[in-house]
Design a protein around this motif. Structure first.
Motif, short mmCIF file in Angstrom:
data_model
loop_
_atom_site.label_atom_id
_atom_site.label_comp_id
_atom_site.label_asym_id
_atom_site.label_seq_id
_atom_site.Cartn_x
_atom_site.Cartn_y
_atom_site.Cartn_z
N HIS A 1 -2.19 3.42 13.64
CA HIS A 1 -1.14 2.76 14.35
C HIS A 1 -1.20 2.48 15.53
CE1 HIS A 1 1.56 3.93 10.60
NE2 HIS A 1 0.45 3.29 10.22
N HIS B 1 -2.45 5.31 1.11
CA HIS B 1 -2.37 4.34 2.29
C HIS B 1 -3.35 5.00 3.47
CE1 HIS B 1 -0.92 1.63 5.29
NE2 HIS B 1 -0.82 2.67 6.26
N ASP C 1 -3.18 8.08 9.66
CA ASP C 1 -2.40 6.77 9.72
C ASP C 1 -1.56 6.54 10.93
OD1 ASP C 1 -1.20 4.63 8.43
OD2 ASP C 1 0.60 5.64 7.76
N HIS D 1 -5.01 -2.23 8.62
CA HIS D 1 -3.90 -2.51 7.49
C HIS D 1 -3.97 -3.47 6.61
CE1 HIS D 1 -2.24 0.86 9.68
NE2 HIS D 1 -1.39 1.10 9.08
FE FE2 Z 1 -0.13 2.67 8.05
#
Ligand code: FE2
Length: 400
Positions: free
Chosen positions: A217, A296, A213, A282
């Protein structure tokens, strides 16, 4: 996060090159980083002026002892502590309401988020409601609070969301599962306490999911349409640290230096998001969590290589500076996006994470609905290559 409201155009509406994007950077979060700095928790909390702390966390933190240690450190500093340690992943309005109930009973005046992004966001959400009343829906968007928020102290124990660097709480509506980004300058943590030793006990699967994750980003914010000369610095450095340290923390979980690179990289990636937003991976991931229950980091990890290929096909040199930082040769070649995507897929494999949606239980019949929801995600609007419903459908089909 002040940048997203400012279009990357001149007053007359002409597009500006990314290097000239206006920015307004006001650091709001004091950052305290280093192995062992968790011991300073009580003193730092006292500096924020509160006397009764709401400690927001999740059951996993109690089992590894971090929660009890936090309570001890706060009490040693003569602070009263009320605990809400039942935050769920992708926290909903119900999580925030329950935290608020605990805080009201104990008349808390300082929020402490201890854990992953879910705990940190729940602490921010509680700060909104305790200071300004109403429901989380009232704060969906930016700067809707009219009174000062209660101070938030953030102690991340995963290297993932970078929520401790951000003025947004991402709270899902309990009924619609819509992720609401509720932002305010006052919601940015007043202090982020980053202690890599707190991440040494992370299970391998959590290290992998949160690490991917954080990497996503860095990659998405690096090319976002809201990127600025400052956000790209954060994103590039974050990517460099994270991509190098990710295999190391998987192989040597007790390597404090590598854990530090992950935690710092995730924080820098969080700062990049705060100043530039995210993109299509996302936008694709949120419906996968809402409709199919995907974690996620897994959802965003599966989608990211496909988004990279999609974006690079329209702008061959888009990722070139980032790829140069990551040590790729020929970063401007026509196959550069494909090579970056392959590298990202390789990281998924190293983390024993799924690389296809079908391996996560997603079926083809869900794709139209997923694509429709993806078009409604705010974050997708900042992807460097615009997407229609058909484009999102194509991305999901490629990832299936
Ligand atoms: Fe994220």
């Amino acid at each position: 996060m002040s940048a997203p409201s400012q279009p990357a155009t001149t007053p007359s509406g002409e597009s500006l090159p990314a290097g000239l994007t206006p920015l307004d950077f006001q650091p709001r979060t004091r950052v305290v980083f280093g192995p062992g700095v968790f011991a300073r928790l009580g003193a730092l909390a006292r500096e924020l002026g509160g006397t009764r702390v709401l400690l927001v966390s999740d059951p996993g933190l109690r089992s590894v002892g971090h929660l009890d240690r936090a309570v001890q450190l706060l009490r040693e500093a003569q602070l009263e502590v009320a605990c809400f340690d039942d935050v769920h992943e992708n926290p909903t309005t119900v999580d925030v309401d329950r935290a608020v109930t605990v805080a009201r009973e104990a008349r808390c005046d300082l929020m402490l988020g201890l854990g992953g992004g879910s705990s940190l966001d729940c602490a921010k959400g509680a700060s909104f409601l305790l200071s300004n009343g109403g429901r989380m829906e009232d704060y969906w968007g930016y700067a809707k609070a009219t009174r000062p928020l209660l101070p938030v102290l953030a102690v991340p124990t995963t290297s993932g969301t970078g929520s401790e660097a951000q003025s947004y709480a991402i709270i899902a509506h309990a009924e619609t599962h819509n992720k609401m980004a509720c932002g305010d300058p006052g919601a940015a943590p007043r202090i982020a306490l980053l202690d890599p030793e707190l991440t040494l006990t992370l299970p391998r699967s959590v290290t992998a999911v949160t690490g991917i994750d954080a990497i996503s980003h860095a990659v998405e914010s690096f090319v976002s349409t809201r990127r600025t000369p400052l956000s790209t610095v954060f994103a590039e450095q974050a990517a460099r640290l994270l991509v190098a340290a990710f295999p190391q923390v998987l192989a040597q979980p007790q390597d404090t230096a590598a854990r530090g690179d992950m935690l710092w990289g995730a924080h820098l990636a969080g700062m990049a998001i705060e100043n530039s937003m995210l993109g299509a991976a996302h936008a694709c991931a949120n419906p996968l969590s809402a409709l199919c229950g995907l974690t996620h980091g897994i959802a965003v990890g599966v989608m990211l290589p496909h988004v990279v290929r999609y974006n690079q096909a329209a702008a061959p040199a888009l990722y070139a500076p980032l790829m140069q930082t990551l040590g790729f040769d020929r970063p401007e070649a026509t196959d550069a996006g494909d090579r970056l995507a392959q590298r990202l897929t390789g990281l998924l494999e190293q983390g024993a994470l799924p690389t296809r949606l079908s391996a996560c239980g997603v079926t083809a019949d869900l794709i139209p609905q997923l694509a429709t929801q993806a078009t409604q995600q705010w974050t997708g609007k900042f992807n460097p290559r615009p997407l229609t419903q058909a484009d999102f459908q194509l991305l999901y089909e490629r990832a299936l």
